[in-house]
Design an enzyme around this catalytic site. Structure first.
Site, PDB file in Angstrom:
ATOM      1  N   ARG A 206      86.474  18.033 -22.715  1.00 45.49           N
ATOM      2  CA  ARG A 206      86.362  17.223 -21.494  1.00 45.49           C
ATOM      3  C   ARG A 206      85.565  18.025 -20.483  1.00 45.49           C
ATOM      4  NH1 ARG A 206      91.507  16.916 -18.905  1.00 45.49           N
ATOM      5  NH2 ARG A 206      90.549  18.309 -17.422  1.00 45.49           N
TER       6      ARG A 206
ATOM      7  N   GLU B 154      83.889  22.715 -15.004  1.00 46.52           N
ATOM      8  CA  GLU B 154      84.072  23.478 -16.235  1.00 46.52           C
ATOM      9  C   GLU B 154      84.070  22.499 -17.393  1.00 46.52           C
ATOM     10  OE1 GLU B 154      87.892  24.994 -17.282  1.00 46.52           O
ATOM     11  OE2 GLU B 154      88.977  23.317 -16.413  1.00 46.52           O
TER      12      GLU B 154
ATOM     13  N   ASN C 231      86.365  21.863 -20.849  1.00 48.26           N
ATOM     14  CA  ASN C 231      87.597  22.246 -21.538  1.00 48.26           C
ATOM     15  C   ASN C 231      87.416  21.976 -23.017  1.00 48.26           C
ATOM     16  OD1 ASN C 231      89.506  22.516 -19.041  1.00 48.26           O
ATOM     17  ND2 ASN C 231      88.372  20.607 -18.765  1.00 48.26           N
TER      18      ASN C 231
ATOM     19  N   SER D 195      93.496  17.369 -21.759  1.00 48.10           N
ATOM     20  CA  SER D 195      94.575  16.384 -21.753  1.00 48.10           C
ATOM     21  C   SER D 195      94.274  15.171 -20.872  1.00 48.10           C
ATOM     22  CB  SER D 195      95.879  17.050 -21.318  1.00 48.10           C
ATOM     23  OG  SER D 195      95.725  17.600 -20.046  1.00 48.10           O
TER      24      SER D 195
ATOM     25  N   LYS E 146      85.255  30.650 -19.165  1.00 51.48           N
ATOM     26  CA  LYS E 146      84.490  30.649 -17.915  1.00 51.48           C
ATOM     27  C   LYS E 146      83.301  31.617 -18.016  1.00 51.48           C
ATOM     28  CE  LYS E 146      87.872  28.296 -15.509  1.00 51.48           C
ATOM     29  NZ  LYS E 146      88.668  27.736 -16.599  1.00 51.48           N
TER      30      LYS E 146
ATOM     31  N   LYS F 203      86.840  33.132 -10.361  1.00 54.26           N
ATOM     32  CA  LYS F 203      87.579  32.572 -11.504  1.00 54.26           C
ATOM     33  C   LYS F 203      87.853  33.605 -12.591  1.00 54.26           C
ATOM     34  CE  LYS F 203      85.830  27.852 -11.160  1.00 54.26           C
ATOM     35  NZ  LYS F 203      85.497  26.671 -11.970  1.00 54.26           N
TER      36      LYS F 203
ATOM     37  N   GLU G  12      92.990  29.062 -18.026  1.00 53.01           N
ATOM     38  CA  GLU G  12      92.938  27.604 -18.004  1.00 53.01           C
ATOM     39  C   GLU G  12      94.229  27.073 -17.402  1.00 53.01           C
ATOM     40  OE1 GLU G  12      90.251  26.020 -19.146  1.00 53.01           O
ATOM     41  OE2 GLU G  12      89.339  27.906 -19.759  1.00 53.01           O
ATOM     42  N   GLY G  13      94.206  25.784 -17.094  1.00 49.30           N
ATOM     43  CA  GLY G  13      95.460  25.126 -16.739  1.00 49.30           C
ATOM     44  C   GLY G  13      95.741  25.002 -15.252  1.00 49.30           C
TER      45      GLY G  13
ATOM     46  N   ARG H 260      90.786  12.447 -11.652  1.00 43.67           N
ATOM     47  CA  ARG H 260      91.972  13.073 -11.046  1.00 43.67           C
ATOM     48  C   ARG H 260      91.680  13.305  -9.575  1.00 43.67           C
ATOM     49  NH1 ARG H 260      92.390  18.409 -14.258  1.00 43.67           N
ATOM     50  NH2 ARG H 260      90.149  18.162 -14.043  1.00 43.67           N
TER      51      ARG H 260
HETATM   52  P1  ADP Z   1      91.185  25.484 -14.871  1.00 48.14           P
HETATM   53  O1  ADP Z   1      90.747  25.956 -16.204  1.00 48.14           O
HETATM   54  O2  ADP Z   1      92.339  26.218 -14.324  1.00 48.14           O
HETATM   55  O3  ADP Z   1      91.349  23.992 -14.850  1.00 48.14           O
HETATM   56  P2  ADP Z   1      88.874  25.014 -13.175  1.00 48.14           P
HETATM   57  O4  ADP Z   1      87.610  25.746 -13.236  1.00 48.14           O
HETATM   58  O5  ADP Z   1      88.855  23.623 -13.673  1.00 48.14           O
HETATM   59  O6  ADP Z   1      89.978  25.885 -13.934  1.00 48.14           O
HETATM   60  O7  ADP Z   1      89.404  25.034 -11.685  1.00 48.14           O
HETATM   61  C1  ADP Z   1      90.624  24.449 -11.324  1.00 48.14           C
HETATM   62  C2  ADP Z   1      90.438  23.555 -10.103  1.00 48.14           C
HETATM   63  O8  ADP Z   1      89.862  24.290  -9.030  1.00 48.14           O
HETATM   64  C3  ADP Z   1      89.489  22.408 -10.343  1.00 48.14           C
HETATM   65  O9  ADP Z   1      90.176  21.306 -10.904  1.00 48.14           O
HETATM   66  C4  ADP Z   1      88.941  22.135  -8.947  1.00 48.14           C
HETATM   67  O10 ADP Z   1      89.863  21.351  -8.223  1.00 48.14           O
HETATM   68  C5  ADP Z   1      88.916  23.513  -8.327  1.00 48.14           C
HETATM   69  N1  ADP Z   1      87.584  24.134  -8.481  1.00 48.14           N
HETATM   70  C6  ADP Z   1      87.156  24.850  -9.539  1.00 48.14           C
HETATM   71  N2  ADP Z   1      85.890  25.249  -9.377  1.00 48.14           N
HETATM   72  C7  ADP Z   1      85.499  24.785  -8.185  1.00 48.14           C
HETATM   73  C8  ADP Z   1      84.278  24.871  -7.457  1.00 48.14           C
HETATM   74  N3  ADP Z   1      83.223  25.535  -7.926  1.00 48.14           N
HETATM   75  N4  ADP Z   1      84.235  24.272  -6.237  1.00 48.14           N
HETATM   76  C9  ADP Z   1      85.298  23.602  -5.745  1.00 48.14           C
HETATM   77  N5  ADP Z   1      86.473  23.489  -6.397  1.00 48.14           N
HETATM   78  C10 ADP Z   1      86.580  24.072  -7.606  1.00 48.14           C
HETATM   79 MG    MG Z   2      89.959  22.559 -14.939  1.00 49.63          MG
END
Ligand code: ADP
Ligand code: MG
Length: 474
Positions: free
Chosen positions: A125, A144, A146, A151, A305, A364, A368-369, A450
């Site tokens: 996803r 990102e 996944n 899910s 990442k 970051k 994940e999660g 979401r």
């Molecule tokens: P995870 O693997 O924990 O889901 P993500 O990279 O998806 O990691 O980041 C988690 C959440 O943080 C995202 O769902 C988003 O809401 C926020 N986020 C992540 N990267 C960014 C970004 N570059 N700018 C703004 N919000 C972000």
């Molecule tokens: Mg995410």
């Protein structure tokens, strides 16, 4: 984009009535989740949290996200087959991040032994936000991708019906009819079914590898249902069941309780807390087996990442997808600024920039999660502390995306009804199956929207921050 439903939201009584209808519709349609109090029992369940109203999504960006999904499928698949690329991309990370290092060791170990299966199933996803940081129209920027345990495809298949009911309740039948149908359950299941078929044993089962705590079981049951409908047996097992009862025969066929397993679909195994020593052994057993793994360990690594950041280096996509100029352009258009914190001048420079402007970046780790990233003042403090140590290479930096907030109500069990300023994240499900060198399936399989309140910088639905939503194209 603000104010799409302003007129409808003016009357407090109407909102209350709509919220009551919404919750019943969610239960009726099966937008369900087990409760925090009883996460492993279905005697009493609740609705999965969701927005009262669908959120506006620019239709051009929605189409763009769908249009690039097959390209991302190809890319992930290419990375997973490129041992040298993964080795190079993750070289600095595996030195400091034990979790990634352990995954990587299993990856090398199974390659050394030789893979027992030539069928590969990918379910991913790709997540995006709509960036309004620069002047002009909002831009689609990838958060990102996944590649393991992506899910909410199941529940996302059922939310449009709920939002349709709400809009009708509020006197907007016309708008309700414009909500798009969405069925990731069916798309995910058709990938699993294809892999099962190519495995070639009618009596073999599909094994969902599930977590110890299974609050989100109904999301998985939606996909399961589609498989049972095709007369494919599904079993649900945890790593510890695999450790206790899993075995391989001389041809490395995987057996659980005497049943041959054709496909292992991981909804587990993506964070360090999923593992103890026994679980690592179980993971190795599964990876060595002839069962089709969704994903195999190389594909899981392709979703780190660090790999995401390395992909943004000039020339990298060209090497991974030779000759695919248009696909590369579509992929690259979705990249936000991504920066390596590897030891050296490049890393020193960006670390200093981020310390000076912490609100423009996200820090970051390889996790994940949800709930792991660092923002603002916290980002500054952590980066200040680790900037001169190799530990910083376990992180990447990313430009912070600036979506436009809109007003909505987030419906959660036992929570008071109140309006919040919200931002949304759009995910597109990708499904592909490869047999040897031939891609026999490559599809975009539906979407997930979401939405979360702006005061939460981070976190998904499972983390208790975001809620399910439905896109309303504008
Ligand atoms: P995870 O693997 O924990 O889901 P993500 O990279 O998806 O990691 O980041 C988690 C959440 O943080 C995202 O769902 C988003 O809401 C926020 N986020 C992540 N990267 C960014 C970004 N570059 N700018 C703004 N919000 C972000
Ligand atoms: Mg995410």
């Amino acid at each position: 984009m603000a104010g799409l439903w302003d007129a409808a939201l003016r009357g407090e009584a109407a909102v209350r009535r709509a919220a009551l209808a919404a919750v019943d519709a969610a239960l009726l349609e099966g937008v369900l989740m087990r409760t925090e109090a009883e996460p492993n029992a279905s005697d009493v369940v609740s609705f999965a949290p969701f927005t009262l109203l669908p959120s506006a999504v620019p239709s051009a960006l929605f189409r763009q996200a769908y249009a690039v999904q097959q390209d991302f499928n190809l890319l992930v698949d290419a990375i997973s087959q490129d041992r040298e690329f993964l080795e190079r991309a993750l070289a600095s990370t595996v030195k400091v991040d034990d979790f990634t290092a352990r995954l990587f060791r299993i990856h090398l170990q199974v390659l050394e032994e030789g893979l027992a299966q030539s069928v590969f199933l990918g379910i991913n996803r790709s997540d995006y936000m709509f960036d309004c940081g620069a002047p002009g129209a909002p831009a689609l920027k990838q958060i990102e991708i996944n590649t393991i345990a992506a899910s909410f495809g199941g529940l996302a298949s059922r939310t449009a019906a709920v939002h349709g009911r709400v809009l009708k309740e509020l006197g907007m039948a016309e708008e309700a009819s414009r909500l798009l149908p969405n069925n990731p359950s069916e798309g995910l299941a058709s990938g699993i079914a294809k892999a099962w078929e190519l495995y070639g044993s009618r009596s073999a089962v599909v094994m969902f590898l599930v977590e110890e705590v299974q609050r989100n079981i109904f999301d998985q049951r939606c996909v399961e249902k589609e498989l049972w409908n095709r007369n494919i047996r599904v079993i649900r097992k945890r790593f510890r069941d695999v450790f206790e009862k899993g075995s391989l025969d001389e041809a490395r066929r995987l057996y659980m309780d005497g049943q041959e397993v054709a496909v292992v679909y991981y909804r587990e195994g993506y964070v360090p807390t999923n593992y103890n020593q026994q679980n690592w052994e179980a993971r190795l057993l599964l990876e060595r087996s002839r069962a089709v793994k969704c994903p195999d360990i190389a594909t899981q690594l392709a979703g780190t990442k660090k790999v995401q950041q390395e992909l943004s280096r000039p020339g990298t996509l060209e090497k991974l997808l030779p000759g695919r100029t248009e696909a590369i352009a579509r992929i690259r258009a979705t990249f936000a600024g991504l920066y390596s914190l590897d030891v050296g001048e490049e890393g020193d420079k960006i670390a200093a920039t981020a310390i000076a402007n912490p609100d423009q970046f996200v820090l970051k780790p390889q996790r994940e999660g949800g709930g792991n990233n660092l923002y603002g003042e916290e980002l500054r403090q952590v980066l200040e502390k680790i900037k001169d140590s190799p530990e910083r290479t376990s992180y990447i930096l990313m430009d912070k995306i600036q979506p436009q907030p809109t007003r909505n109500y987030l419906l959660r069990a036992h929570s008071p009804l109140k309006a919040s300023e919200c931002v949304s994240e759009l995910g597109i499900f990708g499904v592909y199956v490869r047999q040897g060198k031939e891609l026999v399936m490559n599809e975009a399989a539906g979407h997930l929207l979401r939405t979360k309140a702006v005061e939460h910088a981070d976190g998904g639905v499972a983390a208790g921050v975001a809620v399910l939503d439905t896109p309303y194209l504008v």
